[in-house]
Design an enzyme around this catalytic site. Structure first.
Site, mmCIF file in Angstrom:
data_model
loop_
_atom_site.group_PDB
_atom_site.id
_atom_site.type_symbol
_atom_site.label_atom_id
_atom_site.label_comp_id
_atom_site.label_asym_id
_atom_site.label_seq_id
_atom_site.Cartn_x
_atom_site.Cartn_y
_atom_site.Cartn_z
ATOM 1 N N GLY A 14 0.839 -1.208 0.000
ATOM 2 C CA GLY A 14 0.000 0.000 0.000
ATOM 3 C C GLY A 14 0.866 1.246 0.000
ATOM 4 O O GLY A 14 1.807 1.345 0.787
ATOM 5 N N ARG A 74 1.137 -4.685 -5.329
ATOM 6 C CA ARG A 74 1.352 -5.975 -4.666
ATOM 7 C C ARG A 74 1.694 -6.948 -5.801
ATOM 8 O O ARG A 74 1.094 -6.888 -6.867
ATOM 9 C CB ARG A 74 0.090 -6.393 -3.908
ATOM 10 C CG ARG A 74 -0.369 -5.301 -2.931
ATOM 11 C CD ARG A 74 -1.459 -5.770 -2.007
ATOM 12 N NE ARG A 74 -2.180 -4.645 -1.428
ATOM 13 C CZ ARG A 74 -1.773 -3.960 -0.364
ATOM 14 N NH1 ARG A 74 -0.646 -4.276 0.233
ATOM 15 N NH2 ARG A 74 -2.490 -2.946 0.100
ATOM 16 N N ASP A 105 5.677 -4.906 6.194
ATOM 17 C CA ASP A 105 6.272 -6.197 6.559
ATOM 18 C C ASP A 105 6.309 -7.182 5.394
ATOM 19 O O ASP A 105 7.279 -7.930 5.234
ATOM 20 C CB ASP A 105 5.574 -6.798 7.789
ATOM 21 C CG ASP A 105 4.075 -6.927 7.620
ATOM 22 O OD1 ASP A 105 3.525 -6.364 6.651
ATOM 23 O OD2 ASP A 105 3.447 -7.599 8.456
ATOM 24 N N THR A 128 4.230 2.495 5.384
ATOM 25 C CA THR A 128 2.871 1.939 5.388
ATOM 26 C C THR A 128 2.012 2.796 6.312
ATOM 27 O O THR A 128 2.491 3.205 7.379
ATOM 28 C CB THR A 128 2.839 0.467 5.866
ATOM 29 O OG1 THR A 128 1.477 0.106 6.175
ATOM 30 C CG2 THR A 128 3.677 0.209 7.113
ATOM 31 N N ASP A 130 -0.253 1.732 8.041
ATOM 32 C CA ASP A 130 -0.766 0.903 9.141
ATOM 33 C C ASP A 130 0.054 1.010 10.432
ATOM 34 O O ASP A 130 -0.440 0.625 11.497
ATOM 35 C CB ASP A 130 -0.827 -0.573 8.721
ATOM 36 C CG ASP A 130 -1.942 -0.837 7.726
ATOM 37 O OD1 ASP A 130 -2.701 0.101 7.422
ATOM 38 O OD2 ASP A 130 -2.048 -1.984 7.252
ATOM 39 N N ASP A 132 2.359 -0.784 11.602
ATOM 40 C CA ASP A 132 2.399 -2.065 12.319
ATOM 41 C C ASP A 132 3.783 -2.709 12.355
ATOM 42 O O ASP A 132 3.915 -3.882 12.703
ATOM 43 C CB ASP A 132 1.370 -3.039 11.705
ATOM 44 C CG ASP A 132 1.537 -3.204 10.212
ATOM 45 O OD1 ASP A 132 2.376 -2.490 9.618
ATOM 46 O OD2 ASP A 132 0.842 -4.040 9.618
ATOM 47 N N ARG A 174 -5.924 -3.554 8.088
ATOM 48 C CA ARG A 174 -6.662 -4.843 8.137
ATOM 49 C C ARG A 174 -6.246 -5.738 9.275
ATOM 50 O O ARG A 174 -7.004 -6.582 9.699
ATOM 51 C CB ARG A 174 -6.556 -5.689 6.868
ATOM 52 C CG ARG A 174 -5.809 -5.147 5.810
ATOM 53 C CD ARG A 174 -5.525 -6.015 4.687
ATOM 54 N NE ARG A 174 -4.211 -5.547 4.223
ATOM 55 C CZ ARG A 174 -3.667 -5.830 3.114
ATOM 56 N NH1 ARG A 174 -4.285 -6.631 2.315
ATOM 57 N NH2 ARG A 174 -2.491 -5.347 2.788
HETATM 58 N N1 LIG Z 1 6.683 -13.927 2.023
HETATM 59 C C1 LIG Z 1 6.972 -13.134 0.981
HETATM 60 N N2 LIG Z 1 7.970 -13.454 0.136
HETATM 61 C C2 LIG Z 1 8.278 -12.653 -0.908
HETATM 62 N N3 LIG Z 1 7.632 -11.514 -1.196
HETATM 63 C C3 LIG Z 1 6.630 -11.126 -0.380
HETATM 64 C C4 LIG Z 1 6.238 -11.924 0.746
HETATM 65 N N4 LIG Z 1 5.195 -11.311 1.359
HETATM 66 C C5 LIG Z 1 4.951 -10.183 0.624
HETATM 67 N N5 LIG Z 1 5.809 -10.083 -0.412
HETATM 68 C C6 LIG Z 1 5.842 -9.030 -1.433
HETATM 69 O O1 LIG Z 1 5.599 -7.754 -0.851
HETATM 70 C C7 LIG Z 1 4.438 -7.176 -1.449
HETATM 71 C C8 LIG Z 1 3.758 -6.259 -0.488
HETATM 72 O O2 LIG Z 1 3.315 -6.991 0.638
HETATM 73 P P1 LIG Z 1 1.989 -6.543 1.425
HETATM 74 O O3 LIG Z 1 1.872 -7.446 2.593
HETATM 75 O O4 LIG Z 1 0.852 -6.488 0.458
HETATM 76 O O5 LIG Z 1 2.272 -5.024 1.816
HETATM 77 P P2 LIG Z 1 3.252 -4.386 2.903
HETATM 78 O O6 LIG Z 1 4.641 -4.513 2.416
HETATM 79 O O7 LIG Z 1 2.805 -2.980 2.947
HETATM 80 O O8 LIG Z 1 3.012 -5.164 4.165
HETATM 81 C C9 LIG Z 1 3.630 -8.382 -1.898
HETATM 82 O O9 LIG Z 1 2.696 -8.059 -2.900
HETATM 83 C C10 LIG Z 1 4.731 -9.260 -2.447
HETATM 84 O O10 LIG Z 1 5.179 -8.796 -3.700
HETATM 85 O O1 LIG Z 2 -5.405 -0.901 -1.485
HETATM 86 P P1 LIG Z 2 -5.716 -2.310 -1.161
HETATM 87 O O2 LIG Z 2 -4.915 -3.273 -1.956
HETATM 88 O O3 LIG Z 2 -7.184 -2.555 -1.195
HETATM 89 O O4 LIG Z 2 -5.274 -2.576 0.338
HETATM 90 C C1 LIG Z 2 -5.907 -2.034 1.442
HETATM 91 C C2 LIG Z 2 -5.003 -2.220 2.612
HETATM 92 O O5 LIG Z 2 -3.789 -1.492 2.405
HETATM 93 C C3 LIG Z 2 -3.521 -0.661 3.523
HETATM 94 O O6 LIG Z 2 -4.016 0.631 3.206
HETATM 95 C C4 LIG Z 2 -2.041 -0.577 3.751
HETATM 96 O O7 LIG Z 2 -1.534 -1.852 4.007
HETATM 97 P P2 LIG Z 2 -0.035 -2.220 3.650
HETATM 98 O O8 LIG Z 2 0.797 -0.992 3.853
HETATM 99 O O9 LIG Z 2 0.321 -3.321 4.612
HETATM 100 O O10 LIG Z 2 0.024 -2.668 2.250
HETATM 101 C C5 LIG Z 2 -4.330 -1.285 4.648
HETATM 102 O O11 LIG Z 2 -4.633 -0.368 5.676
HETATM 103 C C6 LIG Z 2 -5.547 -1.744 3.919
HETATM 104 O O12 LIG Z 2 -6.182 -2.770 4.602
#
Ligand SMILES: Nc1ncnc2c1ncn2[C@@H]1O[C@H](COP(=O)(O)OP(=O)(O)O)[C@@H](O)[C@H]1O
Ligand SMILES: O=P(O)(O)OC[C@H]1O[C@](O)(COP(=O)(O)O)[C@@H](O)[C@@H]1O
Length: 340
Positions: A14, A74, A105, A128, A130, A132, A174
């Protein structure tokens, strides 16, 4: 290891207000002697070799812009070993010495996978809304999102007050209640329902207590009643909570899902400063050949936290915030009772 000549940057997951400020700080701190490659659309840019060269002129006047000039996404492919190998082969082909990933994360999990197969330096910046990530007081974007949500809720309060209405407002995050709790406190919400203080395995009990609180509030002070709810908390969403309150005690609540407006808009001053500080510290870390770290912030100072540590646990809302809300709720209820 040789002198760092080329640095890759990407934004992933995000988007968060302040990501552009971080990109700007990285490019400016690296100076003219180091090439910067911006991989576009998160890890997709690495896997599909989509990138742009970033120099000083590209980051002119972006410190105040929300979103990210190199785009975010993502990327499912990155969660497979083939995707990671493809990403690494792009880094090798492009002769990148260090990679900075701005994200949460999930994005850092991807970076750790890259680190297993690649010799270059890897650094994460917490980006992010969030908030978190463990190991940093705040993530880039969090306070901007909180401010945006408060602005919106102040407006909802005006119209809710005019009708003495009950409003259920859904906040982003979330898996974590940082936004819901901080926004709920700062907007003076009468109730906050979040992962940390609500047992959704007993929905009837939650609805009963909430309904009691609403009725007492309506009987004593006849004003609006705002409920801040964390996204993904209530089974079936805030619409279901509205129905449940209606069925339980004929309470007629309105709902508002603030949604993606929380991610947009100009970054707050705090995020511009945080992103700039952390971006500069990331460059320092690279120059010192430090790899495998997130650059976080503790007591206003940039700190290096092992990436694996930063993602080991989800940072939870501190107890003192939860208590502050409970105490304010109790004092508020008492003072209305004493007046009536
Ligand atoms: N376990 C993993 N191994 C490799 N890449 C990952 C893994 N988890 C997430 N990613 C990569 O990081 C991107 C972002 O993760 P996401 O959880 O959606 O957001 P955030 O980084 O904000 O927590 C994912 O779409 C994917 O490309
Ligand atoms: O824009 P999307 O893909 O619907 O994702 C929504 C989610 O992304 C966020 O805005 C940010 O989450 P991340 O930074 O972990 O990707 C959350 O607060 C929300 O639940």
């Amino acid at each position: 290891m040789k002198y760092v000549q080329r640095v890759g940057v990407l934004t992933s997951g995000g988007d968060a207000p302040g990501m552009n400020a971080a990109i700007r700080a990285i490019v400016l701190a690296l100076g003219d002697d180091v090439d910067v490659i911006g991989y576009q659309h998160g890890y997709n840019g690495l896997i599909n070799s989509h990138s742009i060269k970033l120099d000083k002129t590209d980051v002119d006047n972006i410190i105040h812009l929300g979103g990210t000039i190199i785009k975010s996404a993502r990327c499912k492919e990155m969660c497979s070993i083939d995707g990671v190998k493809q990403a690494v082969s792009t880094l090798i082909k492009d002769k990148v010495d260090a990679l900075i990933v701005i994200g949460g994360d999930g994005s850092f999990s991807g970076l750790l996978e890259i680190e297993k197969l690649w010799q270059g330096i890897v650094i994460g910046l917490p980006g992010t809304i969030d908030n978190d990530l463990d190991g940093t007081d705040n993530t880039i974007g969090f306070l901007s999102a909180v401010n945006t949500a408060i602005d919106a809720i102040d407006k909802i309060r005006d119209t809710a007050d005019a009708f003495d209405r009950v409003f259920i407002i859904e906040l982003m995050g979330r898996h974590s209640g940082h936004i819901a709790f901080n926004v709920g406190l700062a907007s003076g919400a009468e109730a906050i329902l979040s992962f940390e203080n609500t047992d959704v395995t007993r929905p009837n009990q939650v609805v009963e207590q909430l309904a009691e609180q609403i009725v007492e509030h309506q009987n004593t002070c006849q004003n609006s009643f705002l409920i801040c709810v964390a996204e993904n908390l209530w089974p079936g969403g805030v619409g279901q909570l509205k129905e449940a309150l209606n069925e339980f005690n004929n309470i007629d609540a309105s709902t508002c899902i603030l949604g993606h407006i929380q991610r947009g808009g100009a970054p707050a001053a705090t995020d511009r400063i945080l992103a700039t500080k952390l971006g500069v510290a990331a460059v320092e870390a690279i120059q010192n050949k430090m790899s495998g770290y997130m650059i976080g912030e503790r007591n206003s100072q940039p700190i290096l936290v092992k990436l694996a540590e930063a993602i080991r646990h989800t940072k939870v809302v501190p107890d003192h915030l939860i208590k502050a809300h409970q105490n304010i709720k109790a004092i508020n209820a008492d003072s209305h009772l004493n007046k009536s």
